[in-house]
Motif scaffolding. Structure first.
Motif, PDB file in Angstrom:
ATOM      1  N   LEU A 125     129.903 108.406  12.354  1.00 14.66           N
ATOM      2  CA  LEU A 125     130.727 109.554  11.981  1.00 14.66           C
ATOM      3  C   LEU A 125     129.916 110.778  11.559  1.00 14.66           C
ATOM      4  CD1 LEU A 125     133.423 107.465  10.162  1.00 14.66           C
ATOM      5  CD2 LEU A 125     133.738 108.770  12.263  1.00 14.66           C
ATOM      6  N   THR A 126     128.603 110.740  11.708  1.00 11.87           N
ATOM      7  CA  THR A 126     127.802 111.904  11.319  1.00 11.87           C
ATOM      8  C   THR A 126     128.180 113.182  12.073  1.00 11.87           C
ATOM      9  OG1 THR A 126     125.981 111.199  12.753  1.00 11.87           O
ATOM     10  CG2 THR A 126     125.816 110.623  10.419  1.00 11.87           C
ATOM     11  N   ILE A 146     133.101 105.939  18.677  1.00 14.01           N
ATOM     12  CA  ILE A 146     134.203 106.207  17.748  1.00 14.01           C
ATOM     13  C   ILE A 146     135.512 105.708  18.343  1.00 14.01           C
ATOM     14  CG2 ILE A 146     135.624 108.064  16.777  1.00 14.01           C
ATOM     15  CD1 ILE A 146     132.971 109.523  16.132  1.00 14.01           C
ATOM     16  N   LEU A 147     135.735 105.988  19.603  1.00 11.94           N
ATOM     17  CA  LEU A 147     136.980 105.558  20.241  1.00 11.94           C
ATOM     18  C   LEU A 147     137.063 104.036  20.338  1.00 11.94           C
ATOM     19  CD1 LEU A 147     137.305 108.317  22.978  1.00 11.94           C
ATOM     20  CD2 LEU A 147     138.462 108.183  20.764  1.00 11.94           C
ATOM     21  N   ALA A 148     135.934 103.371  20.573  1.00 16.58           N
ATOM     22  CA  ALA A 148     135.929 101.901  20.609  1.00 16.58           C
ATOM     23  C   ALA A 148     136.258 101.320  19.238  1.00 16.58           C
ATOM     24  CB  ALA A 148     134.574 101.393  21.101  1.00 16.58           C
ATOM     25  N   GLN A 176     140.727 106.183  12.057  1.00 18.68           N
ATOM     26  CA  GLN A 176     140.777 104.801  12.535  1.00 18.68           C
ATOM     27  C   GLN A 176     139.376 104.209  12.632  1.00 18.68           C
ATOM     28  OE1 GLN A 176     143.105 104.420  16.160  1.00 18.68           O
ATOM     29  NE2 GLN A 176     144.635 105.841  15.373  1.00 18.68           N
ATOM     30  N   ALA A 177     138.435 104.979  13.144  1.00 20.86           N
ATOM     31  CA  ALA A 177     137.057 104.492  13.239  1.00 20.86           C
ATOM     32  C   ALA A 177     136.497 104.207  11.855  1.00 20.86           C
ATOM     33  CB  ALA A 177     136.180 105.507  13.970  1.00 20.86           C
ATOM     34  N   LYS A 201     131.075 115.111  21.405  1.00 21.77           N
ATOM     35  CA  LYS A 201     130.249 114.287  20.524  1.00 21.77           C
ATOM     36  C   LYS A 201     131.082 113.699  19.386  1.00 21.77           C
ATOM     37  CE  LYS A 201     126.701 117.375  20.339  1.00 21.77           C
ATOM     38  NZ  LYS A 201     125.627 118.048  19.648  1.00 21.77           N
ATOM     39  N   LEU A 202     131.990 114.511  18.858  1.00 20.99           N
ATOM     40  CA  LEU A 202     132.813 114.064  17.742  1.00 20.99           C
ATOM     41  C   LEU A 202     133.663 112.855  18.141  1.00 20.99           C
ATOM     42  CD1 LEU A 202     133.687 114.602  14.827  1.00 20.99           C
ATOM     43  CD2 LEU A 202     135.428 116.137  15.730  1.00 20.99           C
TER      44      LEU A 202
END
Length: 150
Positions: free
Chosen positions: A117-118, A15-17, A71-72, A9-10
């Motif tokens: 980012l929660t 996030i990766l995109a 980065q995100a 989930k993290l």
């Protein structure tokens, strides 16, 4: 202790995109101010250059050397920041800090993108990297406005 599904989930695909497509990458020529921030815990670093027009961020450039979460966060910051005034940047920074500490909601627009980012709230060792870009940007805008006022 976190399990593998928490880590999945993290590091979600969102996030990766974001980490793969950070806006305003690169340094500005002749910026009004530059700030470098580094997280001693993980070694992530961000350098932010800004140009301001009055009380608003007119242009930014950033060099981001951070984990996927940092980065995100840099991507969300850059997507939302150009055109914002110092008070909006400070509010976004403060709301992100509160969210990460579990003491606040997702930041208001234009920084609502930090919602992605929660899942990092539970990972205190990642908070410094997540905050690097918005902290450096806010500090750079403050420095640029101070320099122009002199």
């Amino acid at each position: 202790m976190s399990n593998d599904s928490d880590l999945i989930k993290l590091y979600s695909s969102r996030i990766l995109a974001l980490a793969a497509d950070i806006p305003h990458l690169g340094r500005l020529d002749d910026p009004d101010a530059t700030v470098n921030r580094r997280s001693p815990l993980c070694g992530s670093s961000v350098t932010v250059d800004v140009r301001v027009d009055g009380d608003r961020l007119a242009e930014m450039g950033q060099d981001v050397k951070a984990c996927a979460l940092g980065q995100a966060a840099a991507a969300v910051t850059a997507q939302a920041a150009v055109g914002a005034d110092l008070a909006q940047l400070q509010k976004g920074r403060d709301q992100l800090r509160a969210m990460l500490k579990g003491k606040g909601d997702v930041p208001d627009a234009p920084f609502a993108g930090f919602e992605v980012l929660t899942p990092a709230v539970e990972y205190k060792n990642r908070h410094a990297s997540i905050l690097l870009s918005i902290e450096a940007l806010t500090e750079a805008v403050e420095a640029a406005q101070t320099a122009k006022a002199i």
